[in-house]
Design an enzyme around this catalytic site. Structure first.
Site, mmCIF file in Angstrom:
data_model
loop_
_atom_site.group_PDB
_atom_site.id
_atom_site.type_symbol
_atom_site.label_atom_id
_atom_site.label_comp_id
_atom_site.label_asym_id
_atom_site.label_seq_id
_atom_site.Cartn_x
_atom_site.Cartn_y
_atom_site.Cartn_z
ATOM 1 N N ALA A 172 13.097 72.762 -17.880
ATOM 2 C CA ALA A 172 13.841 72.437 -18.863
ATOM 3 C C ALA A 172 14.732 73.393 -18.693
ATOM 4 C CB ALA A 172 13.579 72.428 -20.335
ATOM 5 N N PHE A 173 16.092 73.052 -19.267
ATOM 6 C CA PHE A 173 17.267 74.571 -19.017
ATOM 7 C C PHE A 173 16.726 75.627 -19.446
ATOM 8 C CE2 PHE A 173 18.970 76.264 -23.214
ATOM 9 C CZ PHE A 173 18.127 75.659 -23.728
ATOM 10 N N LYS A 174 15.366 76.520 -20.205
ATOM 11 C CA LYS A 174 15.661 77.558 -21.061
ATOM 12 C C LYS A 174 14.949 78.590 -19.849
ATOM 13 C CE LYS A 174 13.752 76.496 -25.377
ATOM 14 N NZ LYS A 174 15.016 74.573 -25.503
ATOM 15 N N ASP A 175 14.352 77.460 -18.962
ATOM 16 C CA ASP A 175 14.221 78.460 -17.163
ATOM 17 C C ASP A 175 15.221 78.829 -16.613
ATOM 18 O OD1 ASP A 175 11.962 77.435 -17.350
ATOM 19 O OD2 ASP A 175 12.210 76.140 -15.865
ATOM 20 N N MET A 179 14.994 82.352 -18.913
ATOM 21 C CA MET A 179 13.596 82.976 -19.702
ATOM 22 C C MET A 179 12.970 83.354 -18.595
ATOM 23 S SD MET A 179 12.062 83.286 -22.774
ATOM 24 C CE MET A 179 11.808 81.033 -23.624
#
Ligand SMILES: *Cc1c(COP(=O)(O)O)cnc(C)c1O
Length: 480
Positions: free
Chosen positions: A116-119, A122
Site C-alpha cells: 500500500a502507498f503508506k510504505d 513510513m
C-alpha cells in the site's frame, strides 16, 4: 525553516523537534511558516534525479536542520529497488507511471513491503526515527490501533530498528486474512501484535485511555505514527514531483492528480507540492460512501459524522468521517488566520461542522477561493467500484484494488482535455481479494513472495479491552 501550529502557537520548532511528536501543544497541526518554493531551474535539474535523490532534494527544503549528507544517506537507504520494486530490482521503477490511455495514467505507489502507498512515507519515517533517537540516546515505544494498512506499514517500517518498539492493537479476527498474516507473521523482537476482543473503535478507545494517563505515557516514552505526522506528509510530497516529472517533458505543462482519500494525508501532500510551485492543475479528492470531503469540496459545508454513521465499505481504508489532515488545508484556505481556524474547529467539536459557502448565516465565504487551490472532488459507491474493476480489467488488462478503483471512477469524470490526469494507486488488489472475486470471479494476482503468507506461523496475544491490563503488558515488555 520554522514550523507553526494551525491553532496559533508561533512555535520556533524545527523539523527534528516535531519529528517524533504528533499534535502541537495547542492541539493544532504543524505546518512550515512558509512553503519553500521550487524554481524552474531546480525542477529541470530534478528531471534527471533518482527517486532517492529527489526525496533528498525535497526533504532538504523542509528539514534544513538535518545535515544534507545525513539526509542523503537516509533517503538512499530507504528508497531502494529491494524495498519498493517487489523483486524487479530496478530502482528507476520506484513509483512508475503506467499509461492507461492517452492522457490517463496510473502511478504505482504500492510496491513496498505491505503493498500500500503508506510504505512510501513510513519506511522513511522508520529510518528518520532511528537516526534521531540514536542521536538523542533515546528510545520510543509506538502505540497505536489499526484496522489494516497503517499498522502493517508501521510494523514493516519499524521492525528491527534500534531504540523502537511497536505495540499495535487490532480487532481480534476482524482484519482480512491477508492483512492479519502480514502483521502477525513478523518475528522481530521489537514488534508486539495485540489482538483486542472487540471492534476497531474499542482499540482506538483503548489507545486513548492509555495515552490519557500522562505519567504512564511519559514514563513509557509512548509515541504514535498516525497520519498527521509531518514527516509522513513531506515524504508523500516526493511522489507528486516524480509523477509530474514522468508525465511531462517541460515545465510549461500541467498535470492533474486524482487521490483516493480518507484522512486527507495523501492529497494534503499534493496540496503542498502545488503550493511549492509544482504545475498541478487540479487535485481531485475521491471518496467512497463516506463522502464528508466530497460534500465540502462541492458545497463549502463541512459536516463530520459520528462513528455509527460511518459506513463499512469495500474500500475500508477510506472509511473515515473526520479527516485528520483536513485542518492543514483549511488553515491555508482561510489565509492562515489561526484564531479563526481555532473558532471553526471548536465549532466542529460543538456542532459537528462549519460552513464556508458564504450563504446567509454561514461561517464565512472562503469556499469561493477553492478553485485557486485547484481542488475538486467526486465519490463512488460499491457498485461503481465493481464496475470500474471490471472495465479496467477489460480495457487496460490490469486488476486494480478497490481504493484505486474509487480514484479511477472519479478521475474519468473530472478529466480535462489537454491536461494529463494521474491517478494515484494506493494499494495492490491482493490485499482486498474478496471484492476482486466479487467483481471478476477470479483471485487478484499475488506478488512474488506473498504466495503462502497465510500459512506462516502467527505471533500475537489476545487481550480484553482493559486499560489497566494493557498498561501492565506494555510495562512488562519495556521494563520502564
Ligand atoms: C490510507 C489509505 C487511503 C487514504 O489515504 P489518506 O492519506 O488517509 O487520505 C487510501 N487507500 C488506501 C489503500 C490506504 O491505505
Amino acid at each position: 525553516m520554522h514550523y507553526v501550529s494551525t491553532r496559533g502557537i508561533a512555535a520556533q520548532d524545527t523539523f527534528s523537534t516535531i519529528l517524533l511528536g504528533g499534535l502541537a501543544e495547542d492541539g493544532g497541526l504543524y505546518l512550515p511558516e512558509h512553503y519553500p518554493q521550487i524554481s524552474d531551474a531546480e525542477l529541470n535539474q530534478w528531471r534527471t534525479f533518482s527517486y532517492a535523490e529527489l526525496a533528498c532534494a525535497v526533504l532538504a527544503k523542509f528539514a534544513p536542520d538535518i545535515p544534507l549528507a545525513d539526509l542523503r544517506a537516509l533517503t538512499q537507504k530507504t528508497y531502494t529497488a529491494a524495498t519498493y520494486c517487489n523483486t524487479s530490482g530496478d530502482a528507476s521503477k520506484i513509483t512508475p507511471l503506467q499509461e492507461l490511455e492517452p492522457g490517463l495514467y496510473l502511478q504505482a505507489l504500492s510496491n513496498g513491503p505491505t503493498l500500500a502507498f503508506k510504505d512510501m512515507a513510513m519506511q522513511l519515517l522508520g529510518n528518520l526515527f532511528e537516526y534521531t533517537l540514536d542521536k538523542q540516546h533515546a528510545e520510543l515505544n509506538i502505540f497505536g490501533a489499526t484496522s489494516g494498512d497503517t499498522g502493517s506499514a508501521a510494523e514493516y517500517a519499524m521492525r528491527g530498528k534500534r531504540g523502537i518498539r511497536v505495540f499495535m492493537l487490532s480487532p481480534h479476527k476482524k482484519m482480512s486474512a491477508f492483512q492479519t498474516a502480514q502483521m502477525f507473521s513478523l518475528t522481530d523482537e521489537n514488534i508486539f501484535n495485540i489482538a483486542v476482543e472487540g471492534v476497531f473503535d474499542d482499540c482506538q478507545d483503548l489507545v486513548k485511555a492509555v495515552s490519557n494517563d500522562l505519567a504512564f505515557k511519559n514514563r513509557q516514552k509512548i509515541g504514535t505514527v498516525n497520519s498527521i505526522n509531518w514527516a509522513r506528509v513531506v515524504a508523500q510530497v516526493v511522489y507528486y514531483f516524480r509523477g509530474y516529472l514522468s508525465a511531462t517533458t517541460n515545465n510549461s505543462q500541467q498535470v492533474s492528480f486524482t487521490v483516493p482519500s480518507g484522512n486527507f494525508g495523501n492529497v494534503c501532500a499534493g496540496h503542498i507540492a502545488r503550493m511549492m510551485g509544482l504545475p498541478i492543475a487540479k487535485l481531485v479528492v475521491a471518496t467512497n460512501e463516506n463522502d464528508v470531503l466530497d460534500e465540502f469540496f462541492k458545497t463549502g459545508k463541512y459536516q463530520v459524522r459520528k462513528s455509527e454513521q460511518t459506513y463499512h465499505t469495500s474500500s475500508p481504508s477510506m472509511d473515515i468521517s473526520k479527516a485528520s489532515n483536513f485542518e492543514r488545508f483549511v488553515f491555508d484556505l482561510i489565509g492562515r488566520d489561526s484564531a479563526r481556524l481555532l473558532a471553526l474547529f471548536s465549532k466542529v467539536e460543538k456542532t459537528g461542522g462549519f460552513d464556508l459557502s458564504g450563504a446567509p448565516g454561514s461561517d464565512g465565504d472562503e469556499f469561493k477561493r477553492i478553485a485557486e487551490f485547484g481542488f475538486s472532488s467526486g465519490k463512488s459507491v460499491h457498485t461503481d467500484r465493481l464496475a470500474t474493476i471490471r472495465s479496467v480489467r477489460e480495457k487496460y488488462g490490469i486488476t486494480v484494488d478497490t481504493h484505486t478503483a474509487d480514484g479511477i471512477k472519479v478521475a474519468l469524470e473530472q478529466r480535462d482535455n489537454n491536461v494529463a490526469m494521474i491517478v494515484l494507486e494506493t494499494a495492490l488488489p491482493a490485499k482486498f481479494n474478496e471484492t476482486i472475486r466479487e467483481a471478476l470471479g477470479v483471485d487478484a494476482p499475488r506478488p512474488a513472495g506473498f504466495e503462502n503468507i497465510e500459512s506462516l506461523p502467527q505471533h500475537f496475544v489476545v487481550m480484553v479491552a482493559d486499560a489497566a491490563q494493557m498498561k501492565a503488558y506494555i510495562a512488562g515488555k519495556t521494563g520502564l
